[in-house]
Design a protein around this motif. Structure first.
Motif, PDB file in Angstrom:
ATOM      1  N   LEU A   1     109.332  -3.147  66.319  1.00 42.17           N
ATOM      2  CA  LEU A   1     109.600  -3.988  65.159  1.00 42.17           C
ATOM      3  C   LEU A   1     109.547  -3.186  63.865  1.00 42.17           C
ATOM      4  CD1 LEU A   1     107.586  -7.205  66.116  1.00 42.17           C
ATOM      5  CD2 LEU A   1     110.061  -6.894  66.173  1.00 42.17           C
ATOM      6  N   SER A   2     108.626  -2.241  63.771  1.00 40.52           N
ATOM      7  CA  SER A   2     108.503  -1.450  62.555  1.00 40.52           C
ATOM      8  C   SER A   2     109.623  -0.428  62.406  1.00 40.52           C
ATOM      9  CB  SER A   2     107.146  -0.733  62.522  1.00 40.52           C
ATOM     10  OG  SER A   2     107.026   0.124  63.649  1.00 40.52           O
ATOM     11  N   SER A   3     110.145   0.077  63.541  1.00 41.01           N
ATOM     12  CA  SER A   3     111.211   1.081  63.491  1.00 41.01           C
ATOM     13  C   SER A   3     112.592   0.480  63.354  1.00 41.01           C
ATOM     14  CB  SER A   3     111.151   1.965  64.739  1.00 41.01           C
ATOM     15  OG  SER A   3     111.347   1.181  65.910  1.00 41.01           O
ATOM     16  N   GLY A   4     112.735  -0.836  63.623  1.00 47.63           N
ATOM     17  CA  GLY A   4     114.033  -1.485  63.500  1.00 47.63           C
ATOM     18  C   GLY A   4     114.970  -1.232  64.666  1.00 47.63           C
ATOM     19  N   ARG A   5     114.444  -0.737  65.781  1.00 48.54           N
ATOM     20  CA  ARG A   5     115.312  -0.480  66.932  1.00 48.54           C
ATOM     21  C   ARG A   5     115.659  -1.782  67.642  1.00 48.54           C
ATOM     22  NH1 ARG A   5     112.336   3.581  70.665  1.00 48.54           N
ATOM     23  NH2 ARG A   5     110.605   2.183  70.138  1.00 48.54           N
ATOM     24  N   GLY A   6     116.603  -1.695  68.572  1.00 53.56           N
ATOM     25  CA  GLY A   6     116.997  -2.882  69.322  1.00 53.56           C
ATOM     26  C   GLY A   6     115.887  -3.364  70.220  1.00 53.56           C
ATOM     27  N   ALA A   7     115.904  -4.641  70.507  1.00 48.93           N
ATOM     28  CA  ALA A   7     114.867  -5.236  71.345  1.00 48.93           C
ATOM     29  C   ALA A   7     114.976  -4.699  72.763  1.00 48.93           C
ATOM     30  CB  ALA A   7     115.009  -6.759  71.336  1.00 48.93           C
ATOM     31  N   GLN A   8     113.867  -4.280  73.314  1.00 46.37           N
ATOM     32  CA  GLN A   8     113.864  -3.798  74.693  1.00 46.37           C
ATOM     33  C   GLN A   8     113.875  -4.998  75.623  1.00 46.37           C
ATOM     34  OE1 GLN A   8     111.094  -0.720  75.604  1.00 46.37           O
ATOM     35  NE2 GLN A   8     111.063  -1.170  77.781  1.00 46.37           N
ATOM     36  N   LEU A   9     114.807  -5.006  76.549  1.00 48.81           N
ATOM     37  CA  LEU A   9     114.989  -6.139  77.443  1.00 48.81           C
ATOM     38  C   LEU A   9     114.372  -5.920  78.809  1.00 48.81           C
ATOM     39  CD1 LEU A   9     118.765  -6.788  76.629  1.00 48.81           C
ATOM     40  CD2 LEU A   9     116.778  -7.916  75.608  1.00 48.81           C
ATOM     41  N   PHE A  10     114.346  -4.671  79.266  1.00 48.33           N
ATOM     42  CA  PHE A  10     113.858  -4.394  80.616  1.00 48.33           C
ATOM     43  C   PHE A  10     113.394  -2.949  80.689  1.00 48.33           C
ATOM     44  CE2 PHE A  10     114.538  -2.826  84.940  1.00 48.33           C
ATOM     45  CZ  PHE A  10     113.832  -3.772  85.684  1.00 48.33           C
ATOM     46  N   SER A  11     112.394  -2.728  81.520  1.00 45.09           N
ATOM     47  CA  SER A  11     111.923  -1.363  81.772  1.00 45.09           C
ATOM     48  C   SER A  11     111.381  -1.293  83.187  1.00 45.09           C
ATOM     49  CB  SER A  11     110.843  -0.950  80.766  1.00 45.09           C
ATOM     50  OG  SER A  11     109.694  -1.772  80.911  1.00 45.09           O
ATOM     51  N   ALA A  12     111.603  -0.174  83.844  1.00 47.82           N
ATOM     52  CA  ALA A  12     111.112   0.058  85.198  1.00 47.82           C
ATOM     53  C   ALA A  12     110.711   1.516  85.317  1.00 47.82           C
ATOM     54  CB  ALA A  12     112.170  -0.293  86.242  1.00 47.82           C
ATOM     55  N   SER A  13     109.621   1.752  86.020  1.00 46.73           N
ATOM     56  CA  SER A  13     109.106   3.109  86.203  1.00 46.73           C
ATOM     57  C   SER A  13     109.351   3.565  87.636  1.00 46.73           C
ATOM     58  CB  SER A  13     107.610   3.159  85.881  1.00 46.73           C
ATOM     59  OG  SER A  13     107.374   2.776  84.540  1.00 46.73           O
ATOM     60  N   PHE A  14     109.685   4.846  87.787  1.00 45.91           N
ATOM     61  CA  PHE A  14     109.897   5.451  89.094  1.00 45.91           C
ATOM     62  C   PHE A  14     108.980   6.664  89.231  1.00 45.91           C
ATOM     63  CE2 PHE A  14     114.122   3.664  87.955  1.00 45.91           C
ATOM     64  CZ  PHE A  14     114.187   2.680  88.917  1.00 45.91           C
ATOM     65  N   GLY A  15     108.796   7.055  90.474  1.00 46.86           N
ATOM     66  CA  GLY A  15     108.060   8.290  90.700  1.00 46.86           C
ATOM     67  C   GLY A  15     108.848   9.491  90.208  1.00 46.86           C
ATOM     68  N   SER A  16     110.137   9.519  90.538  1.00 46.35           N
ATOM     69  CA  SER A  16     111.037  10.568  90.071  1.00 46.35           C
ATOM     70  C   SER A  16     112.473  10.128  90.315  1.00 46.35           C
ATOM     71  CB  SER A  16     110.764  11.898  90.794  1.00 46.35           C
ATOM     72  OG  SER A  16     111.028  11.748  92.194  1.00 46.35           O
ATOM     73  N   VAL A  17     113.392  10.706  89.551  1.00 46.69           N
ATOM     74  CA  VAL A  17     114.830  10.459  89.706  1.00 46.69           C
ATOM     75  C   VAL A  17     115.479  11.810  90.013  1.00 46.69           C
ATOM     76  CG1 VAL A  17     116.929   9.622  88.615  1.00 46.69           C
ATOM     77  CG2 VAL A  17     114.752   8.511  88.113  1.00 46.69           C
TER      78      VAL A  17
ATOM     79  N   ILE B   1     122.318  -1.278  76.161  1.00 46.90           N
ATOM     80  CA  ILE B   1     122.209   0.160  76.366  1.00 46.90           C
ATOM     81  C   ILE B   1     121.180   0.407  77.465  1.00 46.90           C
ATOM     82  CG2 ILE B   1     121.722   2.385  75.297  1.00 46.90           C
ATOM     83  CD1 ILE B   1     122.362   1.055  72.593  1.00 46.90           C
ATOM     84  N   ILE B   2     121.625   1.008  78.559  1.00 42.42           N
ATOM     85  CA  ILE B   2     120.748   1.326  79.690  1.00 42.42           C
ATOM     86  C   ILE B   2     120.559   2.836  79.730  1.00 42.42           C
ATOM     87  CG2 ILE B   2     120.448   1.187  82.195  1.00 42.42           C
ATOM     88  CD1 ILE B   2     122.287  -1.235  82.187  1.00 42.42           C
ATOM     89  N   GLU B   3     119.319   3.253  79.624  1.00 35.16           N
ATOM     90  CA  GLU B   3     118.993   4.671  79.631  1.00 35.16           C
ATOM     91  C   GLU B   3     118.207   5.010  80.885  1.00 35.16           C
ATOM     92  OE1 GLU B   3     117.029   5.884  76.108  1.00 35.16           O
ATOM     93  OE2 GLU B   3     118.626   5.200  74.752  1.00 35.16           O
ATOM     94  N   VAL B   4     118.642   6.054  81.565  1.00 36.03           N
ATOM     95  CA  VAL B   4     117.992   6.536  82.783  1.00 36.03           C
ATOM     96  C   VAL B   4     117.348   7.878  82.480  1.00 36.03           C
ATOM     97  CG1 VAL B   4     118.287   7.148  85.213  1.00 36.03           C
ATOM     98  CG2 VAL B   4     119.708   5.349  84.200  1.00 36.03           C
ATOM     99  N   THR B   5     116.068   7.977  82.775  1.00 38.80           N
ATOM    100  CA  THR B   5     115.333   9.221  82.563  1.00 38.80           C
ATOM    101  C   THR B   5     114.806   9.738  83.905  1.00 38.80           C
ATOM    102  OG1 THR B   5     113.258   8.046  82.141  1.00 38.80           O
ATOM    103  CG2 THR B   5     114.681   8.491  80.244  1.00 38.80           C
ATOM    104  N   ASP B   6     114.056  10.806  83.845  1.00 41.26           N
ATOM    105  CA  ASP B   6     113.506  11.386  85.070  1.00 41.26           C
ATOM    106  C   ASP B   6     112.412  10.535  85.688  1.00 41.26           C
ATOM    107  OD1 ASP B   6     115.195  13.525  84.777  1.00 41.26           O
ATOM    108  OD2 ASP B   6     113.728  14.728  83.663  1.00 41.26           O
ATOM    109  N   SER B   7     111.884   9.584  84.921  1.00 40.57           N
ATOM    110  CA  SER B   7     110.763   8.787  85.426  1.00 40.57           C
ATOM    111  C   SER B   7     110.930   7.288  85.249  1.00 40.57           C
ATOM    112  CB  SER B   7     109.465   9.205  84.720  1.00 40.57           C
ATOM    113  OG  SER B   7     109.582   9.015  83.317  1.00 40.57           O
ATOM    114  N   GLY B   8     112.092   6.819  84.792  1.00 44.54           N
ATOM    115  CA  GLY B   8     112.223   5.381  84.600  1.00 44.54           C
ATOM    116  C   GLY B   8     113.589   4.964  84.105  1.00 44.54           C
ATOM    117  N   LEU B   9     113.696   3.660  83.832  1.00 42.84           N
ATOM    118  CA  LEU B   9     114.936   3.044  83.377  1.00 42.84           C
ATOM    119  C   LEU B   9     114.580   1.999  82.334  1.00 42.84           C
ATOM    120  CD1 LEU B   9     117.935   1.846  85.489  1.00 42.84           C
ATOM    121  CD2 LEU B   9     116.769   0.185  84.066  1.00 42.84           C
TER     122      LEU B   9
END
Length: 267
Positions: free
Chosen positions: A69-85, A148-156
């Motif tokens: 809210l303070s940074s003005g970024r878009g609202a996060q709708l979903f997040s999931a954590s993985f062991g590794s990608v 916007i869906i972002e995939v990282t080495d440890s989550g989505l």
């Protein structure tokens, strides 16, 4: 202040009253590790499961919301954590070419006839996928928003983004876009499918502190010498039972079943 009205994205998703009460108590007692409690408006959504969030998870979630809210970024709708990608590019390509088109062809999305709806998905950069919402304005298709869906080495993660600034949709929409809640629910299934297809691995379970077992004190049943009463000898119990075993004699034999004959009196 704090207000909890369930999920603003969909009326079909509800908030557990127990979770609402727990969050309200934490806010009232100021037990959360956050910067400020003033002007906080919380929208709480409950998911099925047996694992309860810990104190650290509550604080982390509130800090994340305040930061966004303070940074003005878009609202996060979903997040999931993985062991590794293993491959971020392969995962993002699967979302853009396989998962997203299949979801947008369903009746829940394709049946939207009025207003905006998700139309297509594309990979804008390695590990970044955008699902575009379009609407018809003055007989022209206009981009009104995106996910916007972002995939990282440890989550989505999935966040809501702005639309076409030249058409007047440069700011992020406060209200959810049509069909957005359907894609958010399907993202949970996508995370499960990704682990089944080998695109990601399951996260390691958090190690919880084991409760130390307190051994019960051993109570001694030994009596001090000198106070032990002498035990009286008990007679041995024989396996045989009955009067013969105790030495009783059988009575003399008697005539049984024979008729007694009367002696004829002599005349």
């Amino acid at each position: 202040t704090i207000s909890m009205t369930g999920n603003a994205a969909s009326n079909s998703m509800r908030s557990s009253r127990f979770s609402i009460g727990e969050a309200a108590v934490r806010m009232a007692t100021k037990s959360l590790d956050i910067d400020s409690y003033d002007g906080t408006d919380v929208c709480l959504t409950s998911l099925r499961g047996l694992d309860l969030p810990t104190e650290e998870e509550w604080s982390e979630e509130f800090r994340r919301v305040q930061e966004m809210l303070s940074s003005g970024r878009g609202a996060q709708l979903f997040s999931a954590s993985f062991g590794s990608v293993p491959s971020v590019e392969r995962f993002s390509d699967w979302i853009a070419t396989k998962w997203a088109p299949a979801v947008m062809k369903t009746y829940d999305i394709a049946g939207i006839r009025v207003g905006e709806r998700p139309v297509y998905a594309l990979v804008t950069s390695p590990g970044k996928v955008e699902i575009v919402w379009q609407d018809i304005v003055d007989f022209q298709s206009v981009q009104v928003g995106k996910m916007i869906i972002e995939v990282t080495d440890s989550g989505l993660t999935a966040t809501r983004g702005p639309g076409d600034a030249s058409a007047g949709y440069g700011s992020i929409s406060i209200a959810p876009l049509q069909g957005e809640e359907i894609l958010v629910r399907r993202l949970a299934d996508a995370a499960t499918q990704a682990t089944e297809k080998g695109l990601a691995t399951k996260p390691k379970p958090k190690s919880r502190q084991k409760k130390e077992l307190v051994e019960a004190p051993v109570v001694s049943t030994v009596v001090a010498a000198g106070s032990v009463a002498e035990s009286t000898p008990q007679p041995e119990i024989s396996n045989e039972t009955g009067p013969r075993s105790s030495g009783a004699r059988r009575s003399s034999e008697k005539d049984r079943g024979s008729k007694r004959r009367r002696k004829k009196s002599s005349e």
